[in-house]
Design an enzyme around this catalytic site. Structure first.
Site, mmCIF file in Angstrom:
data_model
loop_
_atom_site.group_PDB
_atom_site.id
_atom_site.type_symbol
_atom_site.label_atom_id
_atom_site.label_comp_id
_atom_site.label_asym_id
_atom_site.label_seq_id
_atom_site.Cartn_x
_atom_site.Cartn_y
_atom_site.Cartn_z
ATOM 1 N N GLU A 23 -37.898 -14.567 83.907
ATOM 2 C CA GLU A 23 -37.416 -15.799 84.185
ATOM 3 C C GLU A 23 -36.454 -16.430 85.216
ATOM 4 O O GLU A 23 -36.265 -17.155 85.865
ATOM 5 C CB GLU A 23 -37.073 -16.672 82.927
ATOM 6 C CG GLU A 23 -38.301 -16.897 82.189
ATOM 7 C CD GLU A 23 -39.388 -17.432 82.712
ATOM 8 O OE1 GLU A 23 -39.275 -18.573 83.389
ATOM 9 O OE2 GLU A 23 -40.873 -16.997 82.677
ATOM 10 N N SER A 47 -49.607 -41.836 19.798
ATOM 11 C CA SER A 47 -48.620 -41.662 18.769
ATOM 12 C C SER A 47 -47.255 -40.731 19.282
ATOM 13 O O SER A 47 -46.543 -40.661 18.536
ATOM 14 C CB SER A 47 -49.386 -40.732 17.777
ATOM 15 O OG SER A 47 -50.357 -41.661 17.358
#
Length: 709
Positions: free
Chosen positions: A93, A397
């Protein structure tokens, strides 16, 4: 002859015009430069620049369990990035990276000539520093203005930062496709490796992605990716970064053939719950981009186990229901519910009767409230609805412990005899009242005829499960056998407001209807709240809220928040122990007796609502509390095909907890001061004779023991 020379005189209008033109040119240049510089950020912002980072979530053992990120990105120091990767980037690059001052004049001229010849602004010629300035501060748009700004900013960056700092930021910032920013994320994305493990060929492939990640993606275009990788390797060799032998070895490396598929991870309901807590507090940008570290209470190994067992058991129950309805289902089909809950049932479509069973499971620390497991359903991908924290279901319950605690406050003891007799409640238009007669159901039916003419009159005659009653039994036995008639007679005796007060002190915030049926759990509650409330009794009457996050740190390790324990003493240790001691009987001799095979001291309560729509089991050791629920999302009944109860839920609760509790000491609940024990006759509640065979060692608050045999 004398020649006369004409004197050349410059006219004043010409001078003024020239000066005016020059002034306009200077002004235009100034305006242009002002425009150029106005679009540049202060370069000192680079010092504090933080790219979008991944927020990490850890379990109680500091195991990474999830990442929040919009962009997959991780910051890595330059010394932790392989040298081959650094060299490949520089070689490919920007070979003059360590020589130039931020831009390459030769590269710019070459790019301009190329663009002029081609007629398109395509050639970039950007240095690494220019690419970095564009990636951090500018757009990717190919315009002359942007290019000028890019060069100016690159020069400023080079002046402000060292080459190694620039290279480090570049390697962490560059976009490499598939949502991966930076070389660490790309390494994980393409090779499922740590950065330190990559080869020279893999480093070259990553660098080859930079100009066009989509074009050189090895999964989408393997041939182009191979050519590009080999080009990078050739350039590295030409610039003496690798030897001939290394070049040939790297070119021989195979490309990744299949993108790593992230495995389905446990705890997705818990993760979503964390997001719902933190996102409103910190904002989406901070949670998803700021690189937070979130340390949670969950135990991911226990979570995975709970999900596996619950899913297996509910699948088995689905098959039982289907068999009862004459339906064949594929046990491996997670989408077994072929019909939606609203599908109209027909004789030709028995599948319409078959929705998919759902469930929820939750584990928390009794004392601290830290949530260790949260299963919100059978599949997060199938349904994001969290049945542990969002569903409001009737507890049945499993609500009775609040009623029993209210009775203890009124002076009842575990040995007090209570009515297990038919009772009729009627509504006179203003209040629910009891028809005060000890009679059978036939007598009650005759009695209600006197009231039935009133339009406001309503009558309710509760029954025990199975329809049987035993007359007068002890408070303990009534809880162990989950007697409905005792529950409604108790709430009538102690008062509905007192039961509501107990539930509120324990931690229930849900609306509680002021009706006798409240004793049977006709209100709706959330699992997380119900579990925390019942845990109050196991914790000696001290309430602690559930919590899920130990602490949150920013990307630099600074603590943003930390859990602060908050306790409130709501019930006396003595009353709490009496209730817990009776609840232990539920798992030893009562409706939750299946749990006894764990061989532990566990207090618990089953719950089954009308028509078997909700099945609960909540159980607690002195250290750990867990709740399990199963039912249908559309509130359908379980009476068809197979009849399940809270005892059924207790079975898979037991299977999960057998593993979760395996390393926990088998402690018993601490007996507080002020508690005495006496042998009683379990039928009469009186003191037992020394030679009685069925005597039972019962707990009492000192001074309340029975005095007669």
């Amino acid at each position: 002859m004398v020649r006369k020379f004409k004197k050349i005189v410059t006219s004043k209008p010409f001078i003024f015009s020239a000066l005016a033109g020059l002034f306009v040119l200077i002004l235009l240049c100034a305006v242009f430069m002002r425009y150029i510089f106005s679009g540049l950020p202060p370069v000192y912002e680079m010092e504090e620049y933080t790219p979008s980072l991944t927020t990490k979530v850890f379990d109680r053992n500091n195991t990474l369990i999830h990442e929040f990120s919009i962009e997959k990105r991780s910051m890595v120091p330059l010394e932790d990035i392989p040298v081959d990767l650094q060299n490949a980037v520089v070689a490919m690059e920007d070979r003059d990276f360590f020589k130039h001052a931020g831009f390459s004049l030769r590269g710019i001229v070459r790019a301009l000539l190329h663009d002029l010849i081609s007629g398109r602004a395509k050639q970039g010629a950007s240095t690494l520093t220019q690419q970095l300035s564009r990636g951090v501060f500018l757009t990717q748009e190919k315009k002359l203005i942007r290019k000028i700004r890019e060069i100016i900013l690159a020069i400023q960056i080079e002046h402000q930062f060292s080459k190694t700092e620039i290279l480090q930021l570049y390697l962490n910032e560059i976009y490499l496709g598939s949502g991966a920013y930076g070389v660490k994320s790309a390494t994980k994305k393409y090779f499922d490796k740590e950065l330190s493990e990559i080869t020279t060929g893999e480093a070259a492939l990553i660098v080859g992605l930079i100009p066009a990640p989509g074009r050189y993606n090895p999964f989408a275009n393997p041939q182009l990716a191979r050519q590009r990788r080999n080009l990078v390797l050739d350039v590295m060799y030409q610039q003496n970064y690798i030897s001939k032998e290394e070049l040939e070895k790297a070119k021989a490396e195979p490309l990744p053939e299949k993108q790593p598929v992230p495995e389905e991870k446990p705890g997705q309901y818990f993760i979503e719950h964390i997001r719902r807590i933190l996102e409103p507090k910190y904002g989406m940008d901070v949670l998803w981009k700021a690189g937070l570290n979130i340390y949670t209470t969950i135990d991911i190994e226990q979570q995975a186990l709970a999900e596996k067992v619950m899913n297996q058991k509910l699948q088995e129950y689905d098959e039982q229901v289907a068999k009862g309805l004459g339906i064949e289902i594929d046990p491996n089909d997670s989408e077994a519910e072929a019909a939606s809950p609203n599908t109209e049932k027909t004789e030709q479509d028995p599948q319409a009767d078959y929705p998919r069973l759902q469930g929820a499971f939750m584990v928390r620390d009794v004392k601290s409230g830290a949530v260790r497991v949260m299963v919100g359903g059978r599949g997060f991908d199938e349904s994001k609805f969290n049945r542990a924290t969002q569903a409001k279901r009737q507890p049945g319950s499993s609500f009775k412990p609040y009623v029993w605690m209210a009775a203890l406050h009124k002076g009842y003891t575990p040995a007090t005899l209570v009515k297990d007799l038919p009772t009729m409640f009627y509504y006179d238009g203003r209040n629910w009242r009891t028809f005060n007669e000890n009679a059978d159901l036939y007598s009650l039916d005759l009695a209600k005829q006197n009231f039935i003419a009133s339009k406001d009159f309503n009558v309710w005659v509760p029954q025990n499960y199975g329809g049987r009653n035993e007359g007068w039994i002890t408070l303990r036995k009534a809880l162990e056998k989950s007697k409905n008639l005792v529950a409604v007679n108790l709430i009538d005796a102690v008062g509905i407001p007192q039961v509501v007060r107990v539930a509120r002190k324990a931690g229930i915030t849900a609306a509680l209807p002021r009706v006798p049926a409240l004793a049977l759990g006709v209100s709706v509650v959330q699992m997380d709240e119900h579990l925390a409330a019942l845990s109050t009794f196991a914790n000696g009457g001290i309430h602690t809220d559930n919590y899920y996050i130990e602490r949150v740190e920013d990307a630099n390790g600074r603590i943003l928040e930390q859990h602060i324990p908050l306790e409130s003493a709501e019930f006396s240790p003595q009353h709490s122990y009496l209730l817990i001691n009776m609840m232990k009987g539920v798992t030893q001799r009562g409706s939750g007796a299946y749990v006894a095979r764990l061989g532990r001291n566990i207090a618990g309560k089953t719950g089954t609502t009308q028509s078997h729509r909700d099945m609960w089991f909540v159980g607690m050791t002195p250290r750990t509390a867990a709740a399990a629920w199963m039912g249908y999302d559309d509130d359908a009944s379980h009476e068809n095909g197979a009849r399940f109860t809270g005892s059924t839920t207790a079975r898979w609760w037991t299977e999960i907890m057998q593993e979760i509790l395996k390393d926990e000491p088998n402690d018993d609940f601490t007996v507080p001061e002020g508690i005495s024990f006496a042998y009683v006759n379990p039928a009469t509640g009186k003191l037992a004779m020394p030679m009685e065979r069925n005597k039972f060692l019962e707990a009492f608050i000192t001074g309340t023991e029975p005095q007669s045999f």
